[in-house]
Design a protein around this motif. Structure first.
Motif, short mmCIF file in Angstrom:
data_model
loop_
_atom_site.label_atom_id
_atom_site.label_comp_id
_atom_site.label_asym_id
_atom_site.label_seq_id
_atom_site.Cartn_x
_atom_site.Cartn_y
_atom_site.Cartn_z
N UNK A 32 18.96 15.03 23.98
CA UNK A 32 20.30 14.88 24.76
C UNK A 32 21.30 15.44 23.67
N UNK A 33 21.23 15.00 22.47
CA UNK A 33 22.13 15.49 21.50
C UNK A 33 22.08 17.06 21.37
N UNK A 34 20.81 17.41 21.19
CA UNK A 34 20.46 19.05 21.17
C UNK A 34 21.04 19.70 22.28
N UNK A 35 20.87 19.44 23.37
CA UNK A 35 21.62 19.99 24.71
C UNK A 35 23.12 20.30 24.47
N UNK A 93 40.34 13.77 12.52
CA UNK A 93 40.42 15.18 12.50
C UNK A 93 40.84 15.97 13.49
N UNK A 94 41.74 14.95 14.45
CA UNK A 94 42.42 15.81 15.52
C UNK A 94 41.62 16.66 16.12
N UNK A 95 40.41 16.36 16.81
CA UNK A 95 39.50 17.34 17.42
C UNK A 95 40.07 17.41 18.80
N UNK A 96 39.93 18.59 19.31
CA UNK A 96 40.37 19.12 20.73
C UNK A 96 39.49 18.64 21.73
N UNK A 97 38.19 18.23 21.46
CA UNK A 97 36.99 18.35 22.61
C UNK A 97 35.97 17.46 21.94
N UNK A 98 35.42 16.68 22.51
CA UNK A 98 34.15 15.79 21.94
C UNK A 98 32.97 16.19 23.12
N UNK A 99 31.89 16.70 22.62
CA UNK A 99 30.63 17.22 23.44
C UNK A 99 29.51 16.28 23.07
N UNK A 100 28.96 15.51 23.97
CA UNK A 100 28.22 14.60 23.79
C UNK A 100 27.06 14.63 24.71
N UNK A 101 25.77 14.33 24.34
CA UNK A 101 24.81 14.33 25.36
C UNK A 101 24.55 12.87 25.77
N UNK A 102 23.92 12.80 27.07
CA UNK A 102 23.56 11.54 27.64
C UNK A 102 22.27 11.64 28.00
N UNK A 103 21.54 10.45 27.89
CA UNK A 103 20.14 10.09 28.01
C UNK A 103 19.68 10.10 29.51
N UNK A 104 20.75 9.79 30.14
CA UNK A 104 20.44 9.39 31.76
C UNK A 104 19.97 8.19 32.09
N UNK A 105 19.96 7.11 31.07
CA UNK A 105 19.35 5.82 31.40
C UNK A 105 19.88 5.00 32.48
N UNK A 164 20.59 -2.99 28.99
CA UNK A 164 20.06 -3.41 27.73
C UNK A 164 20.81 -2.67 26.43
N UNK A 165 20.54 -1.44 26.52
CA UNK A 165 20.65 -0.46 25.63
C UNK A 165 22.22 0.00 25.53
N UNK A 166 23.10 -0.12 26.52
CA UNK A 166 24.34 0.22 26.57
C UNK A 166 24.28 1.86 26.58
N UNK A 167 25.43 2.44 26.42
CA UNK A 167 25.77 3.91 26.40
C UNK A 167 26.93 4.20 25.55
N UNK A 208 40.90 9.63 24.20
CA UNK A 208 42.15 9.98 24.39
C UNK A 208 42.35 11.53 24.38
N UNK A 209 41.12 12.13 24.59
CA UNK A 209 40.85 13.56 24.66
C UNK A 209 39.86 13.94 25.48
N UNK A 210 39.65 15.21 25.73
CA UNK A 210 38.43 15.65 26.70
C UNK A 210 37.12 15.19 26.14
N UNK A 211 36.33 14.67 26.97
CA UNK A 211 34.79 14.63 26.51
C UNK A 211 34.02 15.33 27.66
N UNK A 212 33.11 16.40 27.10
CA UNK A 212 32.19 16.85 27.74
C UNK A 212 30.88 16.12 27.61
N UNK A 213 30.35 15.62 28.79
CA UNK A 213 29.02 15.09 28.70
C UNK A 213 27.91 15.99 29.34
N UNK A 214 26.84 16.24 28.61
CA UNK A 214 25.61 17.05 28.83
C UNK A 214 24.40 16.22 28.98
N UNK A 215 23.91 16.34 30.11
CA UNK A 215 22.55 15.57 30.52
C UNK A 215 21.43 16.26 29.98
#
Length: 153
Positions: A14-17, A100-112, A119-122, A132-139
């Motif tokens: 997921x992180x690699x994606x 670090x004043x990043x403009x965008x966070x890009x994160x993978x999601x496992x889709x649990x 149990x594991x949370x996300x 408080x900034x944009x987050x792009x999630x990638x499944x």
């Protein structure tokens, strides 16, 4: 629009994606990619091996994970910053983004779903809710996740 893009990683498919998406955006906007791995050894503190051994192993894993992102960034002609920090994953991701004043966070999601998610949370979900900034999630593609773990995501 984007000068700094944060890509938290746990080394999973997921992180690699998410890395692929972050590098594409960084190349398009001339941004720097920040590869972040959070060492959270608290969940392993009850093991006989002890927290120090676990922390050292997680730090090595984290260094390798962010190095892979930096190598991919170099191949894509994208500047990269590597960071391995200690703490609770979602808190450290948010703190790094702010510091670090990043403009965008890009994160993978496992889709649990269901009990696994309960149990594991996300970490991704917590970041999305609190950022408080944009987050792009990638499944992660379920086939890729199954290949990496031997089970479907």
């Amino acid at each position: 629009m984007y000068d700094d893009i944060l890509v938290p990683t746990d080394g999973s498919p997921a992180a690699d994606a998410a890395v692929d998406h972050a590098l594409t955006l960084a190349r398009e906007f001339g941004a720097t990619v920040h590869a972040l791995y959070v060492v959270d050894a608290t969940a392993y503190s009850v093991l006989e091996a002890g927290t120090t051994v676990v922390r050292d192993a997680l730090e090595r894993e984290g260094a390798a994970a962010v190095a892979r992102i930096a190598e991919a960034a170099e191949a894509a002609n994208v500047p990269a910053v590597e960071a391995v920090v200690d703490g609770t994953a979602y808190r450290e991701i948010l703190a790094y983004a702010a510091d670090h004043d990043v403009d965008l966070i890009v994160m993978g999601t496992h889709g649990r779903r269901g009990l696994d998610r309960y149990l594991l949370g996300s970490v991704t979900e917590r970041v999305v809710r609190a950022a408080n900034r944009p987050v792009l999630t990638v499944h992660a593609d379920e086939a890729d996740a199954a290949d990496a773990t031997g089970t479907a995501a």
